[in-house]
Write an enzyme that holds these catalytic residues in place. Structure first.
Site, PDB file in Angstrom:
ATOM      1  N   HIS A   1      61.067  40.617  -4.798  1.00  0.00           N
ATOM      2  CA  HIS A   1      61.658  41.929  -5.170  1.00  0.00           C
ATOM      3  C   HIS A   1      63.090  42.474  -4.622  1.00  0.00           C
ATOM      4  CE1 HIS A   1      58.025  39.677  -2.661  1.00  0.00           C
ATOM      5  NE2 HIS A   1      57.527  40.930  -3.137  1.00  0.00           N
TER       6      HIS A   1
HETATM    7  S1  FES Z   1      62.696  39.548  -1.937  1.00  0.00           S
HETATM    8 FE1  FES Z   1      61.376  39.143  -1.798  1.00  0.00          FE
HETATM    9  S2  FES Z   1      60.732  37.089  -0.942  1.00  0.00           S
HETATM   10 FE2  FES Z   1      62.860  37.229  -1.394  1.00  0.00          FE
END
Ligand code: FES
Length: 193
Positions: free
Chosen positions: A151
């Site tokens: 993410h």
């Molecule tokens: S940014 Fe979502 S698990 Fe690392």
């Protein structure tokens, strides 16, 4: 910080994130690199302290060991990497490591006992993926760090999380201690030995 500064810092980190594809080829032979993490049953079951020999770890390299079923990174930082840490504090959520993500002896600007070595649990504080090591430091372009492709969370080379990413906390520093110059123990320290 101005908007320009923010954009510059994003660009600085992203240069590292995109250049890692080429970088891995160049450093792949020398750096112990773990692309994905599958802890062994033995490590899952054990949970005992782990002794780590760092004598073969060169400046700029990362190695990974298992502790309590988790990947634990040992990174040997170069002087350039350490200098980069001091230049980005305004871009970080918790630059002074005020949240309890490390033992007291690692609550310092470099989050370590020795400036040169940092020991981190290699699990993103968002949803638990294992970020990628981006070692490249180019003055005014990239400071290096760890990038979580799940993410988009970003951490510096002390495991401190950048602002405006999903991860809410710095990476965890596990309890650890040095036995001598080239051996350390992860999972035990002088306070709790
Ligand atoms: S940014 Fe979502 S698990 Fe690392």
């Amino acid at each position: 910080m101005t908007k320009d500064d923010v954009n510059k810092s994003r660009r600085r980190f992203l240069v590292g994130a995109t250049s890692v594809v080429g970088g891995i080829g160049a450093i792949g032979a020398a750096v112990p690199f773990v692309a994905s993490w599958n802890p062994s049953a033995k490590a899952k079951a054990a949970g005992a302290p782990v002794k780590v020999n760092i004598s073969k770890l060169e400046p700029g390299q990362q190695m990974t060991v298992e502790w309590r079923g988790k990947p634990v990174w040992v990174v040997r930082r170069t002087p350039e990497m350490l200098k980069g840490l001091d230049s980005i504090t305004e871009e970080l959520q918790d630059p002074q490591s005020e949240k309890l993500q490390q033992p007291a002896y690692a609550q310092n600007p470099h989050r370590s006992i020795k400036d040169e070595y940092v020991i981190l649990v290699g699990i993103c504080t968002h949803l638990g993926c294992s970020p990628k090591f981006l070692p490249e430091v180019i003055p005014d372009e990239t400071v290096g760090g760890f990038y979580c492709p799940c993410h988009g969370s970003k951490f510096d080379l002390a495991g401190r999380v950048f602002k405006d990413v999903p991860a809410p906390k710095n990476l965890e520093v596990p309890p650890h201690m040095y036995v001598d110059d080239v051996n350390l123990i992860v999972g035990e320290d002088k306070e709790n030995a």
